[in-house]
Design an enzyme around this catalytic site. Structure first.
Site, PDB file in Angstrom:
ATOM      1  N   GLU A 108       0.610  -1.036  -0.511  1.00  0.00           N
ATOM      2  CA  GLU A 108       0.206   0.762   0.370  1.00  0.00           C
ATOM      3  C   GLU A 108       0.678   1.324   0.330  1.00  0.00           C
ATOM      4  OE1 GLU A 108      -3.941   0.028   1.983  1.00  0.00           O
ATOM      5  OE2 GLU A 108      -2.722   1.616   3.356  1.00  0.00           O
ATOM      6  N   ARG A 150      -2.999  32.929 -18.427  1.00  0.00           N
ATOM      7  CA  ARG A 150      -3.243  34.299 -17.420  1.00  0.00           C
ATOM      8  C   ARG A 150      -2.636  35.256 -17.181  1.00  0.00           C
ATOM      9  NH1 ARG A 150      -7.012  37.010 -14.826  1.00  0.00           N
ATOM     10  NH2 ARG A 150      -6.377  37.274 -12.805  1.00  0.00           N
TER      11      ARG A 150
END
Length: 385
Positions: free
Chosen positions: A241, A267
């Site tokens: 995991e 932007r």
């Protein structure tokens, strides 16, 4: 060292990304039937049984390839919660059956868990035992050839939809490392109930809930490995995991990093793209560096897992590096978007999904303890004369 994945792995990852982008978009509300449908689709793609041997219906991938697949899943899907559920099912619950199950247990459970027909949940955390996993209050008492489980678990991933629960319980209270035993408990067993699904800030696509055990009967043939080996089973599952699951965050970080670069190029402020401002460009470079460093550490841990290494340091460091990088990258992505960053979107979603990553699979503080212990720090030594 070769940092390039094989061509067939890259092709497989591209297919996973395409599938995830098309089929696994975030949902506004959780629906168990929809979740099951998406799970079945993921099963057909070989995702929920990626590292299960082909003899039992899985894809038979090694740890490095499985990590690459999870990275592609995280990159393709903006529903990080669903991807998290897939990885938790596979690495925390299914791989223990692969590595410790009897031949009969493998034949019974693995084909359906690998195909997407069934879902697994790993029950370890308790209200009074999170980091202190060796002092669980859930008990398994012998009762004439069987065991009775009593207690409760919390924060159990996939609990509301699970078909089987991989349960850690104390068969010898106070027995420390050898006092825990792992059981396979089928959903619907008398005495087993699942609480209400949590309403969470992050990982919203992953259903989690409490699980309660009230004299739940389990047979001796439902023990995974042997009585007293629960801690070993748990440790092995956490290696998988802490390595392969966190590859999902690598994919999510890469996706947000790419969109952030595109944003700062487009932007404009003061008549120029904000990406041309040093304060902005340097922040983007820091984001890239954190992602690249974390990725290298994770794949090093995955390679060790494939070699059968007993090293506990690499998975722990990988978990720390990826989770911390994900949180910081999320913060940076929000900052660089300005007010747009706090609106609903992938930057704020990454941040919400990343914050829990520093907690589950053992908190980052516990990981540092594990690494320190592996280095021999803090161990008692004989006093010098």
């Amino acid at each position: 060292m070769n940092f390039d994945l094989p061509e067939d792995t890259r092709e497989m990852c591209a297919a996973v990304e395409h599938f995830a982008a098309r089929e696994l978009t975030p949902l506004t509300e959780f629906d168990p039937d929809t979740f099951r449908h998406r799970w079945s689709l993921a099963g057909k793609q070989g995702l929920v049984g990626a590292s299960v041997p082909g003899a039992y219906g899985g894809s038979g991938l090694d740890a490095v390839t499985a990590a690459a697949t999870m990275e592609a899943l995280g990159h393709g899907s903006r529903d990080t919660g669903f991807a998290f559920s897939v990885a938790a099912h596979l690495f925390a619950a299914v791989m223990p059956i692969v590595e410790f199950g009897t031949e009969e247990q493998k034949r019974i459970w693995l084909p359906a868990l690998s195909s997407g027909e069934q879902i697994a949940a790993h029950c370890i955390t308790e209200p009074e035992a999170g980091s202190d996993a060796l002092h669980l209050r859930t008990r398994a008492t012998s009762d004439g050839g069987r065991y009775l489980l009593n207690g409760s678990k919390c924060f159990t991933t996939n609990a509301p939809v699970a078909d089987v629960f991989v349960v850690q319980a104390a068969t010898e209270p106070g027995g420390g490392y050898f006092g825990l035993t792992t059981f396979l408990v089928r959903a619907g067993t008398p005495g087993l109930t699942v609480g209400q699904r949590y309403d969470k800030a992050g990982l919203r696509g992953s259903p989690m809930a409490d699980v309660y055990f009230d004299d739940v009967p389990v047979g001796a043939d439902d023990i995974l490995a042997a009585e007293g080996s629960g801690a070993s089973v748990f440790s092995a599952s956490m290696k998988w995991e802490r390595t392969c699951l966190f590859a999902i965050y690598l994919g999510a970080m890469k996706r947000v990093l790419e969109s952030t670069v595109a944003h700062v190029k487009e932007r404009e402020q003061f008549g120029t793209p904000i990406g041309g401002f040093q304060a902005v460009s340097h922040r983007v470079v820091d984001m890239l560096a954190r992602h690249e460093a974390a990725r290298l550490m994770l794949y090093k841990a995955a390679q060790g897992l494939d070699r059968g290494s007993e090293d506990t340091i690499a998975p722990a460091l990988a978990k720390i590096a990826v989770s911390e990088a994900a949180v910081q990258l999320g913060l940076d992505a929000v900052q660089l978007r300005g007010a747009l960053g706090v609106l609903d979107g992938e930057a704020e979603a990454l941040l919400r999904d990343a914050v829990p990553s520093r907690i589950f699979s053992g908190t980052n503080e516990i990981q540092k303890n594990n690494v320190a212990r592996a280095l021999g720090l803090g161990a008692r030594t004989a006093a010098r004369r």
